[in-house]
Design a protein around this motif. Structure first.
Motif, mmCIF file in Angstrom:
data_model
loop_
_atom_site.group_PDB
_atom_site.id
_atom_site.type_symbol
_atom_site.label_atom_id
_atom_site.label_comp_id
_atom_site.label_asym_id
_atom_site.label_seq_id
_atom_site.Cartn_x
_atom_site.Cartn_y
_atom_site.Cartn_z
ATOM 1 N N LEU A 6 30.954 -69.216 -73.409
ATOM 2 C CA LEU A 6 31.407 -68.379 -74.524
ATOM 3 C C LEU A 6 32.924 -68.450 -74.679
ATOM 4 O O LEU A 6 33.651 -68.592 -73.701
ATOM 5 C CB LEU A 6 31.013 -66.911 -74.287
ATOM 6 C CG LEU A 6 29.523 -66.565 -74.269
ATOM 7 C CD1 LEU A 6 29.343 -65.066 -74.027
ATOM 8 C CD2 LEU A 6 28.839 -66.968 -75.566
ATOM 9 N N SER A 7 33.362 -68.306 -75.930
ATOM 10 C CA SER A 7 34.808 -68.253 -76.174
ATOM 11 C C SER A 7 35.319 -66.840 -75.869
ATOM 12 O O SER A 7 34.530 -65.921 -75.624
ATOM 13 C CB SER A 7 35.091 -68.609 -77.629
ATOM 14 O OG SER A 7 34.471 -67.637 -78.437
ATOM 15 N N LEU A 8 36.623 -66.669 -75.949
ATOM 16 C CA LEU A 8 37.235 -65.382 -75.586
ATOM 17 C C LEU A 8 36.639 -64.215 -76.369
ATOM 18 O O LEU A 8 36.270 -63.184 -75.798
ATOM 19 C CB LEU A 8 38.753 -65.449 -75.822
ATOM 20 C CG LEU A 8 39.495 -64.119 -75.667
ATOM 21 C CD1 LEU A 8 39.515 -63.668 -74.223
ATOM 22 C CD2 LEU A 8 40.917 -64.222 -76.218
ATOM 23 N N GLY A 9 36.514 -64.381 -77.677
ATOM 24 C CA GLY A 9 36.032 -63.279 -78.512
ATOM 25 C C GLY A 9 34.616 -62.874 -78.145
ATOM 26 O O GLY A 9 34.300 -61.687 -78.023
ATOM 27 N N ALA A 10 33.741 -63.865 -77.969
ATOM 28 C CA ALA A 10 32.343 -63.578 -77.660
ATOM 29 C C ALA A 10 32.229 -62.970 -76.258
ATOM 30 O O ALA A 10 31.501 -61.996 -76.043
ATOM 31 C CB ALA A 10 31.527 -64.860 -77.764
ATOM 32 N N SER A 59 34.439 -61.301 -74.620
ATOM 33 C CA SER A 59 34.992 -59.952 -74.539
ATOM 34 C C SER A 59 34.023 -58.932 -75.139
ATOM 35 O O SER A 59 34.016 -57.768 -74.735
ATOM 36 C CB SER A 59 36.362 -59.876 -75.213
ATOM 37 O OG SER A 59 36.236 -60.166 -76.568
ATOM 38 N N LEU A 60 33.173 -59.373 -76.060
ATOM 39 C CA LEU A 60 32.165 -58.460 -76.602
ATOM 40 C C LEU A 60 31.142 -58.107 -75.515
ATOM 41 O O LEU A 60 30.744 -56.941 -75.374
ATOM 42 C CB LEU A 60 31.457 -59.113 -77.799
ATOM 43 C CG LEU A 60 30.481 -58.224 -78.556
ATOM 44 C CD1 LEU A 60 31.185 -57.067 -79.236
ATOM 45 C CD2 LEU A 60 29.712 -59.033 -79.599
ATOM 46 N N PRO A 98 24.737 -60.153 -76.053
ATOM 47 C CA PRO A 98 25.510 -59.045 -75.465
ATOM 48 C C PRO A 98 24.594 -57.915 -74.985
ATOM 49 O O PRO A 98 24.865 -57.283 -73.962
ATOM 50 C CB PRO A 98 26.404 -58.584 -76.619
ATOM 51 C CG PRO A 98 26.556 -59.793 -77.469
ATOM 52 C CD PRO A 98 25.250 -60.532 -77.380
#
Lengths: 307, 252
Positions: free
Chosen positions: A136-140, A142-143, A82
């Motif tokens: 990346l998945s949604l959580g990652a 979105s970070l 990130p």
């Protein structure tokens, strides 16, 4: 009155920072001043490059001048995170905001969506930002998006864009010399703007002012770090030489403007030589030389994402 | 929620241009009078000002893991407007940060009733978060996890903080920013002190105080918020100087 810092009482801060950027006073550096600096930089890098294992490439940036950064950190392989992804995404979003008048949040969303679409393409490079984001998945993801929104908002609200002439967002420079092709100097320029500088002799000349966004707070090496970025800018371009560079630390609200002069660049080359000498053996302290140097290679606008 | 953040009045107070400089000088003067050695680097955070109670140990456990997951889920919700699977979404975000590896390991090793209870609590708090927070207009410039660092006395004392949410454009002469902290635990008396600390950090950093500071509790869905006034900032300056003085006394 314009000084080389931003007063804690100045509001809005964006006006004060823009005043620093667009100040038309200063003594422009000439191409003639640059020749010995270019030769000396090349000589220093050539000496140090001999210590690099074959097959390796080393990139030196302004952070490398900090004493707490050992060579081990220079050698670390790059990986997306990130923190490393937020800057290219944020800069792209700022360009979108300037072009469309949209908000940072919408612009970052649009950038991420575009990158994810590109990354899903079978021909997307394995180590590219778009491929990484697409995996990346949604959580990652979105970070990453959240980090980029924060940075883009800081930059878009930092200056008064209406007062800037030809602003270029994300105008990084990477310099390497033919005599040390595995060694790269990388200067992160978050914003370059064109200004007309008054001179006594030949009337006004067109120069640029640079802004670099730095995390944390100014370190004792801040002047050298800014000088390093200016050095990559002057070595990388004969046109539009910078008249000053401004470091901006949004986390503590400070800014420091440093005029780009031959003296600054000489001191920066000294700092690079000392730093290189402290992390590796080898002839990294050559005398000033006037030998025939090679024109440095130049890659422009690396802060930009592939469209 | 928005009313709590906005406060009772829509009028934003004008910024006293000498306020930030005056507070900084007060802090500098107060800290300079303390026996700070030349090599001292004292970091002051909200935890330094109000040490966590014994039950809130900094050791990795369910409380800390829940707080870390709520923190990233809040960022996710503010940024993309949805949470699909709280545990999976939260863990995938935490996994990107090597500094959170211990928390990820702790959650991954949970099983049986412990995991079930943990997941229930996380899902409940995530549902409360989603039900209480509207989508924030992009024009309000919402940004999350903004880090702030204020060096004082030549860097010998450093104030550090992270704002979970900042709303509003930087000040042009009026207080224009609201700060929100998010907590997964119960309300505590020291939360008010932490809000003051955040307000002071923002004032010192930007030259203008925020107009409002708030704490949102995902356990209950409640908000504690207050307007920022000079007295609130002044009390925090005194608290910081006192805390640094006590810390120096305790140090050998």
């Amino acid at each position: 009155m314009i000084t080389n810092t931003v007063s804690p009482m100045a509001l809005p801060r964006s006006r004060a920072l823009t005043d620093l950027l667009t100040d038309s006073r200063g003594t422009p550096i000439s191409e003639r001043d640059l020749k010995p600096i270019r030769h000396r930089t090349e000589a220093i890098l050539r000496g140090w490059a001999a210590t690099i294992e074959s097959g390796r490439k080393i990139r030196i940036d302004a952070y490398s001048l900090r004493p707490d950064r050992g060579r081990a950190q220079w050698d670390q392989a790059f990986e997306w995170s990130p923190e490393s992804a937020r800057r290219p995404v944020a800069l792209d979003a700022v360009r979108t905001c300037l072009a469309t008048g949209g908000t940072p949040a919408d612009a970052v969303r649009s950038t991420i969506d575009r990158l994810v679409r590109s990354g899903s393409h079978p021909l997307a490079g394995r180590h590219t930002l778009c491929r990484w984001l697409a995996g990346l998945s949604l959580g990652a993801r979105s970070l990453v998006e959240a980090e980029a929104v924060t940075m883009a908002t800081q930059l878009i609200t930092a200056v008064d864009w209406t007062r800037l002439v030809n602003p270029a967002v994300g105008d990084d420079r990477t310099i390497s010399f033919a005599s040390s092709p595995r060694l790269f100097l990388r200067g992160r320029i978050d914003l370059r703007t064109s200004i007309e500088v008054s001179t006594d002799r030949a009337g006004p000349v067109r120069r640029s002012a640079l802004l670099t966004v730095v995390a944390g707070r100014p370190q004792p090496t801040a002047r050298d770090e800014l000088g390093f970025i200016a050095l990559t800018a002057v070595l990388g371009s004969r046109a539009d030489l910078p008249i000053r560079i401004i470091g901006w630390w949004p986390q503590c609200g400070r800014a420091l403007a440093v005029p780009v002069t031959a003296e600054l660049l000489e001191e920066t080359v000294d700092a690079v030589a000392i730093r290189l000498g402290s992390v590796a053996p080898g002839p990294t302290h050559p005398q000033r030389c006037d030998g025939q140097g090679h024109r440095p290679g130049l890659q422009v606008g690396e802060g930009r994402l592939a469209s | 929620m928005l009313d709590a953040i906005r406060g009772r009045t829509r009028l934003r107070p004008p910024v006293d241009p000498g306020l930030a400089g005056g507070l900084r000088e007060w802090l500098e003067d107060g800290l300079c009078s303390l026996p700070l050695g030349p090599s001292t680097e004292l970091v002051v955070t909200k935890r330094t000002l109000s040490p966590p109670a014994a039950a809130e140990s900094t050791r990795v456990g369910p409380g800390l893991a829940l707080a870390a997951l709520i923190e990233v889920l809040f960022r996710q919700y503010v940024t993309v407007g949805r949470i699909e699977d709280p545990l999976a979404d939260g863990l995938s975000a935490l996994e990107l940060d090597k500094r959170r590896a211990e928390i990820v390991r702790f959650v991954r090793q949970m099983e049986g009733a412990q995991l079930r209870d943990f997941r229930d609590e996380l899902e409940t708090q995530a549902a409360i978060l989603v039900s209480r927070w509207p989508r924030l207009q992009p024009g309000w410039m919402p940004r999350t996890h903004e880090r702030v660092v204020v060096p004082l006395v030549g860097g010998r004392v450093v104030l550090l903080g992270v704002f979970d949410l900042v709303v509003g454009s930087p000040s042009s002469g009026q207080a224009s920013v609201a700060l929100v902290q998010v907590r997964s635990g119960h309300p505590r008396p020291q939360d008010q002190e932490e809000r003051c600390f955040s307000a002071l950090l923002e004032t010192l950093r930007s030259g203008a105080p925020p107009f409002r500071v708030a704490t949102f509790y995902t356990r209950t869905g409640t908000v504690e918020a207050e307007d920022v006034c000079d007295d609130l900032l002044a009390s925090c300056v005194v608290r910081i100087i006192d805390t640094v003085r006590s810390t120096l006394r305790e140090k050998p």
